[in-house]
Design a protein around this motif. Sequence first.
Motif, short mmCIF file in Angstrom:
data_model
loop_
_atom_site.label_atom_id
_atom_site.label_comp_id
_atom_site.label_asym_id
_atom_site.label_seq_id
_atom_site.Cartn_x
_atom_site.Cartn_y
_atom_site.Cartn_z
N PHE A 98 0.82 -1.21 0.00
CA PHE A 98 0.00 0.00 0.00
C PHE A 98 0.86 1.26 0.00
O PHE A 98 0.62 2.19 -0.79
CB PHE A 98 -0.93 0.02 1.22
N ILE A 99 1.85 1.31 0.87
CA ILE A 99 2.67 2.52 0.98
C ILE A 99 3.44 2.77 -0.32
O ILE A 99 3.54 3.91 -0.79
CB ILE A 99 3.61 2.43 2.20
N ASN A 100 3.96 1.71 -0.92
CA ASN A 100 4.64 1.88 -2.21
C ASN A 100 3.68 2.40 -3.29
O ASN A 100 4.05 3.26 -4.09
CB ASN A 100 5.26 0.55 -2.65
N LEU A 101 2.46 1.87 -3.31
CA LEU A 101 1.49 2.29 -4.32
C LEU A 101 1.01 3.73 -4.07
O LEU A 101 0.79 4.48 -5.02
CB LEU A 101 0.30 1.33 -4.34
N ILE A 102 0.84 4.09 -2.81
CA ILE A 102 0.45 5.47 -2.49
C ILE A 102 1.49 6.45 -3.03
O ILE A 102 1.16 7.45 -3.68
CB ILE A 102 0.28 5.63 -0.96
N HIS A 103 2.76 6.16 -2.80
CA HIS A 103 3.83 7.03 -3.31
C HIS A 103 3.88 7.01 -4.84
O HIS A 103 4.09 8.06 -5.47
CB HIS A 103 5.17 6.61 -2.73
N LYS A 104 3.69 5.85 -5.42
CA LYS A 104 3.71 5.72 -6.89
C LYS A 104 2.65 6.62 -7.53
O LYS A 104 2.94 7.40 -8.45
CB LYS A 104 3.46 4.26 -7.28
N TYR A 105 1.42 6.54 -7.03
CA TYR A 105 0.34 7.29 -7.66
C TYR A 105 0.37 8.77 -7.31
O TYR A 105 -0.10 9.60 -8.09
CB TYR A 105 -1.02 6.64 -7.33
N LYS A 106 0.94 9.10 -6.19
CA LYS A 106 1.16 10.53 -5.88
C LYS A 106 2.17 11.12 -6.88
O LYS A 106 1.96 12.20 -7.42
CB LYS A 106 1.65 10.70 -4.44
#
Length: 316
Positions: free
Chosen positions: A262-270
């Motif tokens: 989740f944290i990796n994906l949050i940063h990716k999409y930001k």
Amino acid sequence: MKKYVVKQYQESDYAVWNAFIGQAKNATFLFHRNFMEYHKDRFEDFSLLVYDEEKLIAVLPANRVEETVYSHQGLTYGGLMYSSKINGEIVGDIIESLLFFLKEKGMKFFYFKPIPSFYSSGGNHEIDFFLIKNGAFLDKKEMNLAINLALPLTISKSKLKHFRKIEALDLEIVEEQQLQSFWELVLEPRLLEKYDAKPVHTLQEITKLKSNFPDNIKQFSVYYNDDIIAGITLFETDTVVKSQYGATTKKGEELRALDFLFINLIHKYKREGKQFFDMGIVNDDNEKGYHVGLLKQKEELGCAVYSQDFYKMNLI
């Protein structure tokens, strides 16, 4: 009031419907007929098209059960889709035309489930106003958790502390084109074990949907020692990414692999400029009405609470 022509969707409207969805100001790929019809055997379609003379100006994805019409039960969210050129006064007339049509058809109840506000950067709350003006009432309200990616992230210190520890492990994040491994090795067995439940979509259904919408449906999985231990299935629009399914094995739970993903994906999409990361509702059948653990988990990942409203109207 100007009366508009309302027509029930027919198969011959397929191309016209999809072309309209492609340019409507508040539509997503979920309203494309290639998505809506994956479960057409489970629902009696009662979708409606609204015309100003020969021009299509709005559509309502819907189904019916006897004398009740729902803003589609088979979709995560629904609502009235219309062009950006439509102003508030016209929306009011469209709503009244739709209600007149439903009453003429002998319908007794209408349930309306609007798309969450953060999906429509241009706004579409005039629909709610005119529904209530015409006698609708709030039937149910749920908490929808989402991260505004335009703001600084507020992931909790404890989540970040564990994240830094997990980064030291040899975990691999893979964007996969097939969903079989996640479905059969993680999602289905985990849902069965923890909740005695099944995913809303079967493997065959989600595979077909992904083939229809390869740019909108994404699968990210976490591997440890070549074994899949967690995964998230995402539904992407131009502005919002939604976590549709997320699950982890017991080993993945031990390693906190889902938080790591989740944290990796949050940063990716930001980084990529998405506006919101939608983590869905946290409703539960308990006395509180929500799942305490899910609410805490999503808030610690940086989510804020947005409303998912459900309206009901008595047509008789």
